[in-house]
Design a protein around this motif. Structure first.
Motif, PDB file in Angstrom:
ATOM      1  N   GLU A   1       0.880  -1.172   0.000  1.00 16.26           N
ATOM      2  CA  GLU A   1       0.000   0.000   0.000  1.00 16.26           C
ATOM      3  C   GLU A   1       0.918   1.222   0.000  1.00 16.26           C
ATOM      4  O   GLU A   1       1.709   1.395   0.930  1.00 16.26           O
ATOM      5  N   ALA A   2       0.856   2.041  -1.046  1.00 16.79           N
ATOM      6  CA  ALA A   2       1.797   3.168  -1.155  1.00 16.79           C
ATOM      7  C   ALA A   2       1.038   4.493  -1.195  1.00 16.79           C
ATOM      8  O   ALA A   2      -0.064   4.557  -1.738  1.00 16.79           O
ATOM      9  N   PRO A   3       1.634   5.573  -0.625  1.00 14.03           N
ATOM     10  CA  PRO A   3       0.952   6.875  -0.610  1.00 14.03           C
ATOM     11  C   PRO A   3       0.810   7.480  -2.001  1.00 14.03           C
ATOM     12  O   PRO A   3       1.701   7.336  -2.842  1.00 14.03           O
ATOM     13  N   LEU A   4      -0.304   8.169  -2.201  1.00 15.13           N
ATOM     14  CA  LEU A   4      -0.594   8.811  -3.487  1.00 15.13           C
ATOM     15  C   LEU A   4      -1.462  10.034  -3.203  1.00 15.13           C
ATOM     16  O   LEU A   4      -2.318   9.981  -2.314  1.00 15.13           O
ATOM     17  N   LEU A   5      -1.250  11.106  -3.960  1.00 13.76           N
ATOM     18  CA  LEU A   5      -2.081  12.303  -3.763  1.00 13.76           C
ATOM     19  C   LEU A   5      -3.554  11.933  -3.915  1.00 13.76           C
ATOM     20  O   LEU A   5      -3.921  11.186  -4.827  1.00 13.76           O
ATOM     21  N   ASP A   6      -4.361  12.476  -3.009  1.00 16.65           N
ATOM     22  CA  ASP A   6      -5.780  12.143  -2.962  1.00 16.65           C
ATOM     23  C   ASP A   6      -6.603  13.336  -3.450  1.00 16.65           C
ATOM     24  O   ASP A   6      -6.154  14.467  -3.373  1.00 16.65           O
ATOM     25  N   GLY A   7      -7.782  13.085  -3.921  1.00 17.99           N
ATOM     26  CA  GLY A   7      -8.682  14.183  -4.272  1.00 17.99           C
ATOM     27  C   GLY A   7      -8.441  14.688  -5.677  1.00 17.99           C
ATOM     28  O   GLY A   7      -7.595  14.182  -6.410  1.00 17.99           O
ATOM     29  N   LYS A   8      -9.193  15.720  -6.039  1.00 16.45           N
ATOM     30  CA  LYS A   8      -9.113  16.258  -7.401  1.00 16.45           C
ATOM     31  C   LYS A   8      -7.801  17.000  -7.599  1.00 16.45           C
ATOM     32  O   LYS A   8      -7.199  17.490  -6.643  1.00 16.45           O
ATOM     33  N   LYS A   9      -7.408  17.116  -8.850  1.00 15.10           N
ATOM     34  CA  LYS A   9      -6.108  17.727  -9.148  1.00 15.10           C
ATOM     35  C   LYS A   9      -6.078  19.198  -8.736  1.00 15.10           C
ATOM     36  O   LYS A   9      -7.076  19.904  -8.807  1.00 15.10           O
ATOM     37  N   LEU A  10      -4.879  19.589  -8.308  1.00 18.61           N
ATOM     38  CA  LEU A  10      -4.595  20.961  -7.907  1.00 18.61           C
ATOM     39  C   LEU A  10      -4.838  21.940  -9.078  1.00 18.61           C
ATOM     40  O   LEU A  10      -4.671  21.549 -10.228  1.00 18.61           O
ATOM     41  N   VAL A  11      -5.192  23.172  -8.750  1.00 19.56           N
ATOM     42  CA  VAL A  11      -5.286  24.209  -9.785  1.00 19.56           C
ATOM     43  C   VAL A  11      -4.235  25.284  -9.516  1.00 19.56           C
ATOM     44  O   VAL A  11      -4.174  25.837  -8.418  1.00 19.56           O
ATOM     45  N   ILE A  12      -3.424  25.548 -10.515  1.00 20.32           N
ATOM     46  CA  ILE A  12      -2.413  26.609 -10.418  1.00 20.32           C
ATOM     47  C   ILE A  12      -2.971  27.820 -11.156  1.00 20.32           C
ATOM     48  O   ILE A  12      -3.402  27.707 -12.310  1.00 20.32           O
TER      49      ILE A  12
ATOM     50  N   ASP B   1       6.193  22.290 -12.834  1.00 19.05           N
ATOM     51  CA  ASP B   1       7.256  21.272 -12.871  1.00 19.05           C
ATOM     52  C   ASP B   1       7.043  20.253 -11.753  1.00 19.05           C
ATOM     53  O   ASP B   1       7.326  19.072 -11.897  1.00 19.05           O
ATOM     54  N   LEU B   2       6.555  20.774 -10.624  1.00 14.06           N
ATOM     55  CA  LEU B   2       6.379  19.950  -9.423  1.00 14.06           C
ATOM     56  C   LEU B   2       5.118  19.085  -9.524  1.00 14.06           C
ATOM     57  O   LEU B   2       5.102  17.945  -9.069  1.00 14.06           O
ATOM     58  N   VAL B   3       4.065  19.664 -10.073  1.00 15.09           N
ATOM     59  CA  VAL B   3       2.766  18.967 -10.165  1.00 15.09           C
ATOM     60  C   VAL B   3       2.294  19.022 -11.625  1.00 15.09           C
ATOM     61  O   VAL B   3       1.390  19.784 -11.977  1.00 15.09           O
ATOM     62  N   PRO B   4       2.910  18.206 -12.506  1.00 13.34           N
ATOM     63  CA  PRO B   4       2.645  18.357 -13.946  1.00 13.34           C
ATOM     64  C   PRO B   4       1.193  18.092 -14.342  1.00 13.34           C
ATOM     65  O   PRO B   4       0.753  18.572 -15.376  1.00 13.34           O
ATOM     66  N   LEU B   5       0.445  17.355 -13.512  1.00 13.21           N
ATOM     67  CA  LEU B   5      -0.934  17.049 -13.883  1.00 13.21           C
ATOM     68  C   LEU B   5      -1.927  18.100 -13.385  1.00 13.21           C
ATOM     69  O   LEU B   5      -3.135  17.940 -13.544  1.00 13.21           O
ATOM     70  N   ALA B   6      -1.416  19.160 -12.769  1.00 15.19           N
ATOM     71  CA  ALA B   6      -2.308  20.199 -12.242  1.00 15.19           C
ATOM     72  C   ALA B   6      -3.113  20.834 -13.367  1.00 15.19           C
ATOM     73  O   ALA B   6      -2.689  20.854 -14.522  1.00 15.19           O
ATOM     74  N   ARG B   7      -4.279  21.367 -13.016  1.00 14.39           N
ATOM     75  CA  ARG B   7      -5.058  22.184 -13.936  1.00 14.39           C
ATOM     76  C   ARG B   7      -4.525  23.622 -13.844  1.00 14.39           C
ATOM     77  O   ARG B   7      -3.889  23.980 -12.861  1.00 14.39           O
ATOM     78  N   MET B   8      -4.839  24.429 -14.849  1.00  8.88           N
ATOM     79  CA  MET B   8      -4.404  25.834 -14.811  1.00  8.88           C
ATOM     80  C   MET B   8      -5.621  26.758 -14.943  1.00  8.88           C
ATOM     81  O   MET B   8      -6.525  26.482 -15.740  1.00  8.88           O
TER      82      MET B   8
END
Ligand code: PRP
Ligand code: URA
Length: 212
Positions: free
Chosen positions: A66-77, A93-100
């Motif tokens: 069981e490994a940690p993973l960011l939870d919830g909807k993607k961050l918005v930058i 660069d840090l959170v490439p899957l973030a929304r903008m």
């Protein structure tokens, strides 16, 4: 007087070193852009410290876990245009899957009030963590206006990243939005008569894009 508790000065030596290079008027636009992106990543690291984690089942080459993973909807930058674009690159660069999202604001040079010319953010912003990026928090009019607009559209968990704040602006922002933590590399003492941070680093947008 101590700074309000929502203002966090990131004293990491790499951040401080890069900020000094950015303040130096001899630094070229190309280097300014690179440094802004690098500081964005380092400040973003601090600002994302409390993102919620869940777990997921994975198989390593050795066994399952069981490994940690960011939870919830993607961050918005959300960069404040223009100069926020350069800072947002580092967070991305840090959170490439973030929304903008984008907030277009400029400061009227006479009144120093923020004038909005663009606003576009993901529709489901109320379910997401939001990081607003603008390198400069001077009078704080721009940052306050941007966060006002984001809150109006339902954003609830907002943080702000800047590289340089003026003490009066930091206090003004914390008074209006005490629930929005600000991560900054430094807080300079004052503003000049044109609303520029002293000693500051000059006009961030012009230095980033070479427009002066
Ligand atoms: C700069 C900066 C902030 C604002 C800060 O933008 O990027 O958005 O000033 O000042 P304030 O705290 O007093 O509002 P500017 O208005 O120069 O626009 P630009 O990024 O398009 O150059
Ligand atoms: N905007 C900038 O780009 N620099 C300042 O010092 C103040 C506002």
């Amino acid at each position: 007087m101590p700074l309000p508790p929502s203002i966090h000065v990131v004293t990491h030596p790499l951040v401080q070193h890069k900020l000094t290079k950015m303040r130096d008027k001899q630094t070229s636009s190309a280097n300014f852009r690179r440094l802004l992106r690098e500081i964005g990543l380092l400040l973003g690291y601090d600002a994302t410290r409390d993102l919620p984690l869940g777990t997921t089942r994975i198989e390593t080459p050795i066994e399952g876990m069981e490994a940690p993973l960011l939870d919830g909807k993607k961050l918005v930058i959300v960069p404040i245009l223009r100069a926020g674009l350069g800072l947002a690159e580092g967070v991305l660069d840090l959170v490439p899957l973030a929304r903008m999202g984008h907030v277009g604001l400029y400061r009227d040079p006479r009144t120093l009030q923020a004038v909005e010319y663009y606003f576009k953010i993901p529709g489901d912003i109320s379910d997401r963590d939001v990081i607003v990026c603008d390198p400069m928090l001077a009078t704080a009019h721009s940052a306050i206006a941007a966060v006002d607009r984001l809150k109006e559209t339902g954003a609830r968990r907002i943080k702000m990243i800047c590289i340089l704040a003026a003490e009066p602006g930091a206090r003004a922002f914390a008074e209006v939005h005490p629930d929005v933590p600000v991560f900054t590399a430094a807080v300079d003492a004052k503003l000049n008569d044109h609303g520029y941070i002293v000693p500051g680093l000059g006009d961030a947008g012009d230095r980033l894009f070479g427009t002066k």
